[in-house]
Design an enzyme around this catalytic site. Structure first.
Site, PDB file in Angstrom:
ATOM      1  N   TRP A  99      35.570  88.295  36.011  1.00 39.66           N
ATOM      2  CA  TRP A  99      35.011  88.287  34.656  1.00 39.66           C
ATOM      3  C   TRP A  99      36.081  88.320  33.580  1.00 39.66           C
ATOM      4  CZ3 TRP A  99      30.697  86.147  33.957  1.00 39.66           C
ATOM      5  CH2 TRP A  99      29.683  86.260  34.897  1.00 39.66           C
ATOM      6  N   ASP A 170      35.256  94.590  27.809  1.00 40.06           N
ATOM      7  CA  ASP A 170      33.969  94.128  28.313  1.00 40.06           C
ATOM      8  C   ASP A 170      33.413  95.208  29.253  1.00 40.06           C
ATOM      9  OD1 ASP A 170      31.854  92.994  29.632  1.00 40.06           O
ATOM     10  OD2 ASP A 170      32.974  91.295  30.481  1.00 40.06           O
ATOM     11  N   LYS A 194      22.472  95.450  33.101  1.00 43.10           N
ATOM     12  CA  LYS A 194      22.879  96.244  34.265  1.00 43.10           C
ATOM     13  C   LYS A 194      22.537  97.721  34.066  1.00 43.10           C
ATOM     14  CE  LYS A 194      26.372  92.804  34.576  1.00 43.10           C
ATOM     15  NZ  LYS A 194      25.850  92.016  35.707  1.00 43.10           N
TER      16      LYS A 194
HETATM   17  N1  PLP Z   1      31.169  90.489  32.135  1.00 47.26           N
HETATM   18  C1  PLP Z   1      30.865  91.219  33.215  1.00 47.26           C
HETATM   19  C2  PLP Z   1      31.752  92.355  33.606  1.00 47.26           C
HETATM   20  C3  PLP Z   1      29.715  90.913  33.963  1.00 47.26           C
HETATM   21  O1  PLP Z   1      29.402  91.637  35.047  1.00 47.26           O
HETATM   22  C4  PLP Z   1      28.898  89.833  33.568  1.00 47.26           C
HETATM   23  C5  PLP Z   1      27.677  89.458  34.300  1.00 47.26           C
HETATM   24  O2  PLP Z   1      27.432  89.761  35.423  1.00 47.26           O
HETATM   25  C6  PLP Z   1      29.265  89.094  32.445  1.00 47.26           C
HETATM   26  C7  PLP Z   1      30.405  89.462  31.751  1.00 47.26           C
HETATM   27  C8  PLP Z   1      28.441  87.951  31.959  1.00 47.26           C
HETATM   28  O3  PLP Z   1      27.367  88.480  31.290  1.00 47.26           O
HETATM   29  P1  PLP Z   1      26.219  87.591  30.606  1.00 47.26           P
HETATM   30  O4  PLP Z   1      25.479  86.943  31.736  1.00 47.26           O
HETATM   31  O5  PLP Z   1      25.427  88.619  29.866  1.00 47.26           O
HETATM   32  O6  PLP Z   1      26.864  86.608  29.710  1.00 47.26           O
END
Ligand code: PLP
Length: 358
Positions: A99, A170, A194
């Protein structure tokens, strides 16, 4: 059933029951919360209460603004550089897994990303370089990192301390799992799906002095200044997700807040890791200091058995245990809403599976 899905993820049963009870007639309005104007006094009060409860839970200082956005964490991958880089062109991006790498890739469309890989792989074990060894550039406007890599099951527990460098984090898969010191961050963002509520809403906590430096091309719906000026209602917000997030904040408060959450989460994770470690059948490949207390990844002896595990677990009412496609194996996401009973049930299943296949 026991739901170990990584996201959208299990929500507290008490919250779902309350939603069900209120679904057709919310606060005696004669309508469902999702059928009412976001500009009405009932929803307005609900939105403010949720915001205040989140502020309480995270102990957010006065000079930080809380925004409820849309577009998920991925929208923030773009919104961050576009909001704060009007006067600079460089940003540090710490790569600790999937991520954080995605965030860097998106940001590179809008600025000069100085990427740094902090993953160490040693004899099949993954660890993360301590923060004291991260090298930040003098000319960068901020440093971005992801404390909990959802897919890899890798967590960074150190709290950031980089002199006056702005830290952007994040927190999608670890927000509200434990107390944090918000003052150490410039911007925190997290998708709700989550640890908070339904997908469709994204929390952004931003220090007020960082607002107002947007690049001209920034879409208005992602502009922190515009969102702030409109109380996060510049366009129609995801009202139902906002309302449910508020119920989850109340639920966390009722259990004792973030310190209580941390204790619960550590106890669950410890139980599962201890079981994996004593087993000759299962293994986890993350260094002890970086093992996520939210996403516990594990492998059986081979891919065939991984497949069999997932299939038989599903029959035993264990939901969402399959590892992410890029990681393979299994992953038990044990966010706030997962009870310790769920972890015990999973361990019992793992024991049985080991007996039959070991
Ligand atoms: N960042 C992290 C740490 C994630 O676990 C996720 C999704 O699983 C995301 C970003 C992406 O999130 P979104 O689907 O809300 O854009």
């Amino acid at each position: 059933s026991y739901n170990f899905s990584a996201g959208p993820a299990k929500l507290p049963a008490d919250v779902l029951k309350q939603v069900q009870a209120e679904l057709l007639n919310w606060q005696n309005t004669g309508a469902s919360v999702m059928e009412l104007s976001h500009r009405g006094k009932e929803f307005d009060a609900c939105a403010i209460e949720a915001t205040n409860d989140l502020r309480d839970l995270l102990n957010v200082p006065e000079n930080y603004k809380i925004l409820f956005c849309q577009g998920g964490a991925r929208a923030q991958f773009a919104a961050v550089p576009l909001n704060i880089l009007a006067n600079n062109t460089h940003a540090d991006y710490i790569n600790s897994g999937y991520w954080s790498q995605c965030a860097a890739k998106e940001a590179a469309k809008y600025c000069n990303v100085i990427e740094q890989n902090v993953v160490i792989k040693n004899a099949g074990i993954t660890s993360i370089k301590p923060m004291s060894e991260w090298q930040l550039s003098d000319n960068s406007a901020y440093v971005h990192y992801c404390p909990n890599e959802t897919i890899d099951g890798v967590e960074i527990f150190e709290q950031p301390d980089f002199a006056d460098k702005i830290v952007v984090a994040d927190l999608s898969s670890c927000i509200l799992s434990q107390p944090i010191d918000v003052k150490r961050y410039g911007i925190i963002y997290a998708g709700a799906q989550k640890n908070i509520g339904p997908s469709g809403i994204t929390i952004v906590i931003v220090r007020e002095d960082l607002i107002g430096y947007a690049q001209k091309v920034l879409p208005s719906v992602l502009d922190y200044k515009i969102l702030l000026d409109h109380d996060s209602m510049f366009n129609t917000p995801p009202t139902f997700a906002w309302y449910m997030s508020g119920l989850v904040f109340k639920w966390i408060k009722s259990l004792g807040g973030l310190s209580a959450m941390q204790q619960r989460n550590q106890a669950k994770a410890q139980l599962l890791y201890q079981f994996i470690d004593q087993s000759d059948f299962y293994r986890n490949t993350v260094a002890v200091n970086n093992r996520s207390i939210m996403n516990v990844t594990f492998l059986s002896p081979n891919e065939e058995l991984d497949k069999k595990f997932v299939s038989e677990a599903t029959q035993a009412n264990i939901i969402g245990i399959k590892g992410h496609r890029i990681a393979g194996g299994m992953r038990a996401s044990i966010y706030n809403a997962m009870e310790i009973e769920g972890v015990k049930y999973l361990i019992e299943f793992m024991q049985q599976f080991e007996k039959q296949n070991g």
